[in-house]
Scaffold this motif. Structure first.
Motif, short mmCIF file in Angstrom:
data_model
loop_
_atom_site.label_atom_id
_atom_site.label_comp_id
_atom_site.label_asym_id
_atom_site.label_seq_id
_atom_site.Cartn_x
_atom_site.Cartn_y
_atom_site.Cartn_z
N GLY A 164 0.96 -1.32 -0.10
CA GLY A 164 0.24 0.60 -0.04
C GLY A 164 0.81 1.11 -0.12
N LYS A 165 1.89 1.33 -0.32
CA LYS A 165 3.43 1.76 0.26
C LYS A 165 3.29 2.73 -0.82
CE LYS A 165 2.43 3.14 4.60
NZ LYS A 165 1.81 4.06 4.76
N LYS A 166 3.12 3.12 -2.19
CA LYS A 166 3.54 3.07 -3.17
C LYS A 166 3.18 4.45 -4.55
CE LYS A 166 4.75 0.61 -8.07
NZ LYS A 166 4.99 -0.48 -8.61
N PRO A 167 1.81 4.31 -3.75
CA PRO A 167 2.21 6.07 -3.90
C PRO A 167 2.83 6.82 -2.86
CG PRO A 167 -0.34 5.15 -4.06
CD PRO A 167 0.38 3.51 -3.49
N ARG A 168 3.25 6.55 -2.35
CA ARG A 168 3.41 7.48 -1.04
C ARG A 168 5.49 7.19 -1.93
NH1 ARG A 168 5.39 11.59 0.87
NH2 ARG A 168 6.69 11.79 2.13
N PHE A 169 5.48 5.91 -1.88
CA PHE A 169 6.61 6.38 -3.23
C PHE A 169 7.53 7.17 -4.13
CE2 PHE A 169 10.16 4.48 -5.55
CZ PHE A 169 11.47 4.61 -4.27
N GLU A 170 6.41 6.89 -5.28
CA GLU A 170 6.06 7.46 -6.15
C GLU A 170 6.09 9.01 -6.03
OE1 GLU A 170 3.33 7.79 -10.11
OE2 GLU A 170 3.05 6.18 -8.86
N ALA A 171 5.40 9.69 -4.92
CA ALA A 171 5.20 10.66 -4.49
C ALA A 171 7.33 11.28 -3.87
CB ALA A 171 4.35 11.47 -3.11
#
Length: 252
Positions: A164-171
């Motif tokens: 679930g943390k891919k969006p945070r990594f992308e940011a």
């Protein structure tokens, strides 16, 4: 990137490279020797004390060789060692089918692995390639590979991320992209209209964080090379799994 080393646990890896034993076809050898413009072929394979790592890295090298010239049918799959030789024969033969007889123009193909070191129990490699078949310049390429010595498997970005943390990594990667853009352009927003940010999964661990490598033309013109975006471990707590963090952070 210099060799990373956060732990002595993985220091047992010993690596070297060995050249592919390839000879130009006899007909091509005769022609190019007379013209003094023989194609430049340099393919190296990984040779370490971990055969399972060698197998993965060298299979990827074979795939890059076999697909060194674009095919209208898409990427070709390597099935046997003969496929590699056939692809090289095709590559060098095409120079003399496409280039005038009085040209000193030389096709070039280079593929080589490099050992980057280790972080915790993860062994880090990079495959570099370069293909030149004419035009203003050749086309370099770089690909990271990460291996987990505990599971004996290759590790991808998705393996590193907490669910679930891919969006945070992308940011975080987007922020790193903006910081990089400021080194090559005056205005980030106008630059991004021409060269929009995209997330690459071509990543490696370093002593200080995660590096993301981009190929030519991915987020900038050829002259800007192959940019590397860096995200420090201090920003990756709660984003990547603890085993990928330095001990000083994973225990917090």
């Amino acid at each position: 990137m210099g060799a990373a080393s956060l732990s002595a646990n993985a220091g047992s890896l010993i690596s070297s490279t060995e050249y592919l034993d390839y000879q130009l076809p006899e007909k091509i050898q005769k022609i190019c020797t007379e013209r003094d413009n023989c194609p430049d072929i340099e393919v190296k394979y990984l040779k370490s004390n971990h055969s399972w790592i060698d197998n993965t890295v060298n299979a990827r090298i074979d795939a890059l060789v076999v697909n060194s010239k674009p095919s209208e049918s898409g990427a070709r799959v390597v099935k046997t060692p003969d496929d590699v030789k056939a692809a090289l024969d095709e590559f060098v033969t095409s120079q003399f089918a496409e280039v005038p007889a009085d040209s000193v123009f030389v096709y070039s193909l280079m593929v080589t692995p490099e050992y980057l070191g280790h972080v915790n129990d993860f062994e880090l490699f990079e495959i570099n390639s370069y293909v030149f078949t004419g035009g203003a310049h050749g086309m370099p390429y770089s690909e990271y590979l990460t291996f987990d010595l505990t599971t004996k498997k290759q590790v991808t970005l998705d393996d590193m991320l907490i669910k679930g943390k891919k969006p945070r990594f992308e940011a975080l990667a987007h922020d790193a992209y903006k910081a990089w853009v400021k080194t090559v352009a005056d205005d980030v927003s106008s630059y991004e209209k021409s060269w929009p940010f995209v997330l690459s999964d071509n990543v490696t661990l370093t002593e200080t964080g995660i590096n993301i490598r981009y190929q030519h033309y991915s987020i900038g013109p050829y002259a800007y090379g192959m940019p590397v975006l860096s995200i420090p471990y201090s920003q990756l707590q709660g984003v990547i799994k603890p085993q990928f963090l330095p001990a000083r952070l994973s225990n917090k």
